[in-house]
Design an enzyme around this catalytic site. Sequence first.
Site, PDB file in Angstrom:
ATOM      1  N   HIS A  47      30.591  32.009  45.347  1.00  0.00           N
ATOM      2  CA  HIS A  47      29.195  31.563  45.353  1.00  0.00           C
ATOM      3  C   HIS A  47      28.971  30.655  46.553  1.00  0.00           C
ATOM      4  CE1 HIS A  47      28.631  33.419  41.595  1.00  0.00           C
ATOM      5  NE2 HIS A  47      29.435  32.616  40.954  1.00  0.00           N
TER       6      HIS A  47
ATOM      7  N   THR B 221      36.073  28.841  31.646  1.00  0.00           N
ATOM      8  CA  THR B 221      37.065  28.014  32.356  1.00  0.00           C
ATOM      9  C   THR B 221      36.461  26.754  32.983  1.00  0.00           C
ATOM     10  OG1 THR B 221      36.758  29.421  34.274  1.00  0.00           O
ATOM     11  CG2 THR B 221      38.674  29.884  32.901  1.00  0.00           C
TER      12      THR B 221
ATOM     13  N   GLU C  54      31.665  35.453  34.131  1.00  0.00           N
ATOM     14  CA  GLU C  54      32.991  35.283  33.504  1.00  0.00           C
ATOM     15  C   GLU C  54      32.880  35.458  31.992  1.00  0.00           C
ATOM     16  OE1 GLU C  54      35.055  31.493  34.267  1.00  0.00           O
ATOM     17  OE2 GLU C  54      35.683  31.608  32.170  1.00  0.00           O
TER      18      GLU C  54
ATOM     19  N   SER D 118      26.167  28.036  42.515  1.00  0.00           N
ATOM     20  CA  SER D 118      27.504  27.963  41.940  1.00  0.00           C
ATOM     21  C   SER D 118      27.509  27.007  40.748  1.00  0.00           C
ATOM     22  CB  SER D 118      28.496  27.486  43.018  1.00  0.00           C
ATOM     23  OG  SER D 118      29.582  26.843  42.416  1.00  0.00           O
TER      24      SER D 118
ATOM     25  N   SER E   6      34.166  27.198  45.161  1.00  0.00           N
ATOM     26  CA  SER E   6      33.910  28.312  46.085  1.00  0.00           C
ATOM     27  C   SER E   6      33.673  27.826  47.507  1.00  0.00           C
ATOM     28  CB  SER E   6      32.660  29.080  45.663  1.00  0.00           C
ATOM     29  OG  SER E   6      32.698  29.443  44.353  1.00  0.00           O
TER      30      SER E   6
ATOM     31  N   HIS F 266      26.776  33.774  32.352  1.00  0.00           N
ATOM     32  CA  HIS F 266      27.742  33.695  33.456  1.00  0.00           C
ATOM     33  C   HIS F 266      28.642  34.934  33.449  1.00  0.00           C
ATOM     34  CE1 HIS F 266      30.979  32.260  36.025  1.00  0.00           C
ATOM     35  NE2 HIS F 266      30.104  31.353  36.466  1.00  0.00           N
TER      36      HIS F 266
END
Length: 665
Positions: A40, A159, A123, A215, A259, A121
């Site tokens: 990101h 995470t 993830e 991000s 990132s 998100h």
Amino acid sequence: MQVTIIKDCGFCFGVRRAMELAEAAANRFGFIETLGELIHNPQELARIRSRICTKHSLDEISGKAVLIRSHGIAPEIIQEAAVRNIEVIDATCPFVKRAQEIARQTTEDGYQLIIIGDAAHPEVIGIKAWANHSALVVANVKQALALPSFDKAAVLAQTTQTMEVFEACCKIIAEKSQDFLCFNTICNHTAKIQQRTASLAQQVDAMIVVGGKNSANTIKLAQVSKGAAIPVFHIESADELDCEILGSFGSIGITAGASTPQHIIEEVANRMSEFEKLEVEEVQVAAEATENAMTEQEKSDAEAFAEEFGNMKEIRRGARVKGVVVQVKDDELLVDIGGKSEGVLSSAELSQEDAKNIRENFHVGDEIDVLILRKENQEGYPVLSKRRVDQDIAWDKLAQMKADKEIVTGTVTDVVKGGVLVDVGLRGFVPASLLALGYVEDLNAYVGKELQMKIIECDKHSNKLVLSAKAVLRSASKAQKEKTWAEIEEGQTRHGVVRRLTNFGAFVDIGGVDGLLHVSEMAWYRVNHPSDLLKEGDELDVYILGIDQENEKISLGLKQLVPNPWSLVEEKYPVGSIITAKVMRTTTFGAFLEVEPGVEGLVHISQLAHHRVEKTEDVVKPGDIVKVKVLAIDPEAKRMSLSIKAAVEPEENEVTTEHIDTTEE
Ligand code: F3S
């Protein structure tokens, strides 16, 4: 100024690994496509775009291979790639992989998986897919409390989740479950950088957070920094650094999202230290000058030197000093700020108003506040700005007005996405929803208008000034409403504005209060729909028929303000007179004719013609204009007997009618 960078901030292990795998794949294939953005960070993505490019579905993949980014992906997409013969380079972060494996295993074992994280998100979407898409996602304690009870529940975390939220949610879900499993899948790197950022933010005057504005990880670092109640600057690259503003802080901390590549962090740090060096340089110059004052002659000049040095130390970039105008030109001023040479103040560094006519607005000897933009230009003169001082003063003034809840007046200058810009000494933003009491259809209609507004947000550091005209209108409307309720009485005539039309009437604002003008009270004649007579925005006088203060209801009338036409009928249409009237409708026993709006009379079937009439329609039809004689009038009962027969001679071809819709040529 002291600059401190958080240790190990920037690329985490998972992102670095994904970047390395992507580089290797790009070397192998010439280029590599990734499903979703690899990181990101727009600057870094732009830099690597020719070799590593972003795609959003397998359908878009044109090469032989696809790279799965560190967030991971649904298992069915990996299977689909295999079917399509596309090689999968899996750069899913091992920490995310572990969460995916837990999701798969617990679901297979019959547990209801619950993910503590952001459902949107990538993830989390990926992990959910590894649980056969059956996992529940909760973002916070409130959502955890809303969950039902479970026989078997397993919980894991996105995470980047904070430990605080994860633990609180686990506690709630554990109490709702017979059999409960908890897996702490929070990434160490994220937790560690968040802790370090929170701790540094407590020790510095301002924080710079470097990383993509989209991000999640970087946004969290900005939130953590703001927890210390200091100015926080979220930037994506060194170009966004505003050294003028940052120069006013004694100490600055720098942190970066997972990132953010190292070279961008270094660029930010270098830019900051370049700025810092300038300051150091100036201090050193001053110190050397002091050491040189040693000889007797020089000692005799010590006082003068000390005075000059006292002034010179103010000549540093970012300082705000008082100056005296020594020369006025068409497009610039020379200002004595106490140094060796006069400072240059160009028209670009004056406010628009000041710059319009410099010679009229400034005179030699005027004392003005200026900001030192540069210590020297190419000719060695300090470069000054008055505009920025004016802006500073305006920010302070507006902040004070906000604190005092004062009303500010400004003019709308432009329409932008979602609202309008206003000039209140500074440029402010009024969202469309805060522009008026109701919905605003055409924002352009506001350009050039002067508004009274309350300040909603005033933040000099993030250059954010948000205002609301609606807040002022609402207070005014409240006051007006109270005044109106105190004044109104039944039988009064009030001036009003039609605010809204419905099928049954119109709501009329009679001074901050809406009353209902029912369709039956609009006219003495029948009105089919309120829009036949009125439209929104019409101004009119209305009569107050009734007031229900308890339920805040007011009924209004319009027809009461004009005489009832039946009260004049006997005078206007005496019995025996011959008049013309319009056929409105026919019945088996005759026809109803409109003499004037609100006054109808009946021609009985026996009065239609000299001969016997079988059907009313054989003689007249709706729309016909006919000559009739008035036979009788009963104003009380609103009845009028008319006769066509009596209005014409028998030999006059029975009936004389004119058809409104004649087709004669
Ligand atoms: Fe992996 Fe943690 Fe980075 S989960 S992608 S190492 S932030």
